[in-house]
Write a protein that holds these residues in place. Structure first.
Motif, PDB file in Angstrom:
ATOM      1  N   TRP A 273      48.213  45.386  33.328  1.00  0.00           N
ATOM      2  CA  TRP A 273      46.894  45.962  33.605  1.00  0.00           C
ATOM      3  C   TRP A 273      46.795  46.528  35.023  1.00  0.00           C
ATOM      4  O   TRP A 273      45.752  47.054  35.397  1.00  0.00           O
ATOM      5  N   LYS A 274      47.858  46.385  35.804  1.00  0.00           N
ATOM      6  CA  LYS A 274      47.887  46.865  37.200  1.00  0.00           C
ATOM      7  C   LYS A 274      46.789  46.210  38.032  1.00  0.00           C
ATOM      8  O   LYS A 274      46.219  46.809  38.940  1.00  0.00           O
ATOM      9  N   CYS A 275      46.494  44.964  37.699  1.00  0.00           N
ATOM     10  CA  CYS A 275      45.456  44.207  38.402  1.00  0.00           C
ATOM     11  C   CYS A 275      46.074  43.511  39.612  1.00  0.00           C
ATOM     12  O   CYS A 275      47.058  42.779  39.460  1.00  0.00           O
ATOM     13  N   PRO A 276      45.527  43.693  40.816  1.00  0.00           N
ATOM     14  CA  PRO A 276      46.114  43.060  41.999  1.00  0.00           C
ATOM     15  C   PRO A 276      46.197  41.541  41.907  1.00  0.00           C
ATOM     16  O   PRO A 276      47.216  40.956  42.258  1.00  0.00           O
ATOM     17  N   GLY A 277      45.115  40.882  41.460  1.00  0.00           N
ATOM     18  CA  GLY A 277      45.133  39.425  41.481  1.00  0.00           C
ATOM     19  C   GLY A 277      44.266  38.795  40.415  1.00  0.00           C
ATOM     20  O   GLY A 277      43.288  39.380  39.960  1.00  0.00           O
ATOM     21  N   VAL A 278      44.624  37.564  40.031  1.00  0.00           N
ATOM     22  CA  VAL A 278      43.857  36.806  39.046  1.00  0.00           C
ATOM     23  C   VAL A 278      43.915  35.328  39.409  1.00  0.00           C
ATOM     24  O   VAL A 278      44.940  34.828  39.868  1.00  0.00           O
ATOM     25  N   SER A 279      42.778  34.648  39.232  1.00  0.00           N
ATOM     26  CA  SER A 279      42.711  33.204  39.453  1.00  0.00           C
ATOM     27  C   SER A 279      42.039  32.558  38.247  1.00  0.00           C
ATOM     28  O   SER A 279      41.001  33.036  37.778  1.00  0.00           O
TER      29      SER A 279
ATOM     30  N   ASN B  54      44.428  40.913  48.560  1.00  0.00           N
ATOM     31  CA  ASN B  54      44.336  42.191  49.262  1.00  0.00           C
ATOM     32  C   ASN B  54      45.696  42.881  49.201  1.00  0.00           C
ATOM     33  O   ASN B  54      46.709  42.306  49.612  1.00  0.00           O
ATOM     34  N   VAL B  55      45.706  44.094  48.663  1.00  0.00           N
ATOM     35  CA  VAL B  55      46.952  44.829  48.464  1.00  0.00           C
ATOM     36  C   VAL B  55      47.629  45.160  49.793  1.00  0.00           C
ATOM     37  O   VAL B  55      48.848  45.086  49.912  1.00  0.00           O
ATOM     38  N   ASP B  56      46.831  45.534  50.798  1.00  0.00           N
ATOM     39  CA  ASP B  56      47.399  45.953  52.085  1.00  0.00           C
ATOM     40  C   ASP B  56      48.006  44.796  52.863  1.00  0.00           C
ATOM     41  O   ASP B  56      49.076  44.926  53.471  1.00  0.00           O
TER      42      ASP B  56
ATOM     43  N   PRO C 233      48.143  53.982  42.591  1.00  0.00           N
ATOM     44  CA  PRO C 233      47.866  52.584  42.969  1.00  0.00           C
ATOM     45  C   PRO C 233      46.364  52.281  42.974  1.00  0.00           C
ATOM     46  O   PRO C 233      45.529  53.188  43.082  1.00  0.00           O
ATOM     47  N   ALA C 234      46.040  50.997  42.875  1.00  0.00           N
ATOM     48  CA  ALA C 234      44.643  50.572  42.923  1.00  0.00           C
ATOM     49  C   ALA C 234      44.023  50.948  44.265  1.00  0.00           C
ATOM     50  O   ALA C 234      44.669  50.869  45.307  1.00  0.00           O
TER      51      ALA C 234
ATOM     52  N   LEU D 269      38.847  34.862  37.000  1.00  0.00           N
ATOM     53  CA  LEU D 269      38.319  35.835  37.953  1.00  0.00           C
ATOM     54  C   LEU D 269      39.423  36.831  38.317  1.00  0.00           C
ATOM     55  O   LEU D 269      40.556  36.433  38.598  1.00  0.00           O
ATOM     56  N   THR D 270      39.097  38.139  38.302  1.00  0.00           N
ATOM     57  CA  THR D 270      40.057  39.165  38.706  1.00  0.00           C
ATOM     58  C   THR D 270      39.388  40.145  39.660  1.00  0.00           C
ATOM     59  O   THR D 270      38.170  40.260  39.690  1.00  0.00           O
ATOM     60  N   ASN D 271      40.217  40.863  40.421  1.00  0.00           N
ATOM     61  CA  ASN D 271      39.689  41.794  41.423  1.00  0.00           C
ATOM     62  C   ASN D 271      40.088  43.237  41.106  1.00  0.00           C
ATOM     63  O   ASN D 271      40.621  43.951  41.934  1.00  0.00           O
ATOM     64  N   TYR D 272      39.822  43.636  39.856  1.00  0.00           N
ATOM     65  CA  TYR D 272      40.220  44.984  39.458  1.00  0.00           C
ATOM     66  C   TYR D 272      39.266  45.578  38.429  1.00  0.00           C
ATOM     67  O   TYR D 272      38.987  44.960  37.404  1.00  0.00           O
ATOM     68  N   GLY D 273      38.777  46.773  38.721  1.00  0.00           N
ATOM     69  CA  GLY D 273      38.156  47.648  37.749  1.00  0.00           C
ATOM     70  C   GLY D 273      36.834  47.193  37.201  1.00  0.00           C
ATOM     71  O   GLY D 273      36.110  46.399  37.793  1.00  0.00           O
TER      72      GLY D 273
END
Length: 584
Positions: free
Chosen positions: A99-105, A123-125, A305-306, A436-440
């Protein structure tokens, strides 16, 4: 002899006090156990749920234990489940990358234990890793928090669910039937307006005051309480109703009544502090709920990229989507729901956050949901018992499983630009989790659903289905559907561009201007320039993210010019469904 007996009694009381103190220290400072690290960015941890427990049954020394929940018919053994969770880590990592999601918890309660599965980055950076204490915006998972406060006020005699909303908010107004709208209609998605009423105004940057005024213009489609239609606006208005009763900001009310009671130290409602003093506060980490080292960045796809999204949009109506939390924190709320409204651990262990009446209102059917489509992209209808889907107060419910293995599920999803989330509970099994996810948004990330239904199957021992593949295929099908709509148009030349140019006005959305630029047309709206691409005849398309940041790079918008004879007299924007524009 009496003196010796008195001394012995005092010594006995002292020893009892020392035992209680020792128990409290164990409860609050018990170390985690059984941690398995796959690599630096992917971890699984299993800890015993904090609080007094015996084989998963909740008890408390401070108050009588609540009535035990029904036992599962065939619960998996604890050791077996722990092995499955370790294997589940690989599934989560593979799904997240797809899903190209940076992170999931993920936080899970099962067999009297708590498990955490974390994968990817906050954080991607910076490459900062996701942990169970990482702070996300949980979007619509905020709704059940707000509804919990509503139910508390009912128990305190400060509110009646069957009172007209206007008893508390005299300014509240719909286009028809305002006096028939009761408080319970605000929190059970049966207000009488079309689904997602006024959401477009929210996404376009209208103020809270402007949106409330526009609600009085949108046509009513059903009497209150008659028809389910999911809304974002009205739980937020229930939050304003709470403020009108208690005479303080909702974020402070939720902090005192929910977060502090449950020991949710990293949770808050409303935007994180900004400006000079806000940054100073964060620098010195005076508040765990705003710890900059724990804050997660939200992302969306704009091609490649996101891309990070920075917006205070979720906090416009804080009761709807304004909660920030971590999986470790939100799982304390989940544990309370599993425990029948009784706080499970911490200084308030054994006390009721929610009464039995409140729990029944929230988790039992208030309105049936009958319009879920067979091809719904984020509900696996094939596993949902027909006719069982409903909404309570702030909570969905349905029966899930196969002919031989079924369970009642209560749950809620959350979605917005940069964030997706979901929680689920099997009430009869004392099993629950939060993702919890930080994408889209729901248009670009169904990872929470892919995780959630795989977890349900894992716990219920339903084998042989990869829900990540199913949801990804469903997601791609919905994208193709929108593209094929454009392909189906009969191509033809547009009318002369000058006949389409000019000013257009909507009672709800205000002014929009069509201008000629670069040999084509551009829609100028609320400070945005939205280039239009000719599809056929008087139909044009545009990139939806040019209109609002909540959409990704592959979300389409449609614009139709309307004609009366040979004269263009209006236009309709597909994404702005509440009203058309008339040429002025």
């Amino acid at each position: 002899m009496l003196r010796i007996k008195s001394i012995l009694n005092k010594l006995l009381r002292l020893l009892r006090g020392f035992a209680v103190l020792t128990t409290l220290l164990v409860v609050f400072y018990a170390p985690q156990s059984g941690v398995v690290a796959a690599n630096n960015s992917e971890t699984v941890s299993a800890t015993t749920s904090k609080g007094s427990k015996t084989n998963g049954n909740k008890t408390s020394a401070q108050a009588p234990a609540p009535a035990p929940a029904p036992k599962p018919s065939s619960p998996p053994a604890a050791a077996e489940f722990e092995n499955k969770i370790k294997e589940f880590q690989e599934y989560v990592s593979t799904a997240r990358k797809k899903w190209k999601c940076p992170g999931v918890s993920i936080g899970i309660i099962a067999n009297g234990k708590v498990y955490f599965v974390n994968d990817g980055v906050a954080n991607v950076d910076t490459g900062k890793k996701i942990t169970e204490d990482s702070i996300f915006c949980v979007m619509s998972l905020s709704k059940v928090i707000t509804v919990s406060v509503v139910q508390q006020l009912v128990d305190e005699g400060k509110l009646n669910l069957d009172d007209p909303v206007t008893n508390y908010l005299p300014w509240f107004k719909l286009s028809a039937g305002t006096q028939d709208v009761k408080v319970r209609h605000l929190i059970s998605h049966c207000i009488g307006l079309p689904k997602f009423a006024a959401d477009t105004l929210w996404h376009l940057g209208f103020t809270q005051k402007e949106i409330i005024e526009k609600l009085g213009i949108i046509p009513v489609c059903a009497p209150p309480g008659e028809k389910y239609a999911y809304q974002n606006m009205f739980v937020g208005i229930a939050g304003l109703l709470i403020e009108s009763i208690l005479k303080k900001p909702l974020r402070d009310i939720v902090q005192e009544r929910i977060f502090e009671k449950l020991g949710m130290e990293h949770s808050s409602m409303g935007p994180h502090p900004t400006g000079f003093w806000g940054k100073i506060k964060q620098f010195f980490k005076k508040e765990k709920k705003h710890d900059p080292d724990l804050l997660v960045t939200g992302y969306i796809n704009y091609g490649g990229p996101a891309v990070s999204v920075s917006t205070d949009e979720p906090y416009l109506f804080e009761g709807t989507s304004g909660v920030n939390s971590s999986t470790a924190d939100y799982l304390k709320f989940i544990a309370c729901l599993i425990n029948g409204g009784i706080i499970e651990s911490g200084v308030n262990a054994g006390t009721a956050l929610l009464s039995q009446r409140a729990m029944k209102e929230m988790t039992s059917k208030q309105i049936a949901i009958s319009d879920i489509r067979n091809n719904s992209s984020h509900f696996p209808v094939e596993r949902m018992e027909k006719g069982s889907f409903y909404y309570g107060n702030g909570i969905f419910g349905f029966n899930y499983g196969t002919d031989t293995k079924k369970a009642k599920v209560i749950m809620h999803e959350g979605a917005g630009a940069g964030w997706r989330s979901i929680w689920m509970i099997l009430p009869e099994h004392n099993f629950g989790f939060v993702v919890l996810t930080n994408y889209g948004s729901i248009n670009s990330n169904l990872l929470p659903e892919a995780i959630a239904y795989q977890l349900l199957d894992l716990y219920l021992n339903i084998p042989g289905h990869n829900w990540n593949d199913w949801f990804y295929k469903s997601f791609l099908s919905s994208k193709k559907y929108f593209k094929h709509r454009f392909d189906a148009y009969v191509l033809g030349p547009p009318p002369p561009l000058e006949s389409l140019s000019g000013k257009y006005k909507s009672e709800i959305y205000g002014a929009l201007t069509i201008v000629q630029k670069g040999g084509g047309l551009v829609a100028e709206y609320r400070g945005r320039d939205v280039p239009l691409k000719h599809v056929g005849g008087t139909v044009f398309s545009f990139d939806a993210n040019k209109l609002t940041v909540r959409y990704g790079d592959d979300d389409y918008g449609e614009l139709y010019f309307q004609r009366q004879g040979n004269k263009v007299d209006g236009l309709k924007v597909g994404l702005l469904r509440e009203d058309d524009f008339k040429k002025s």
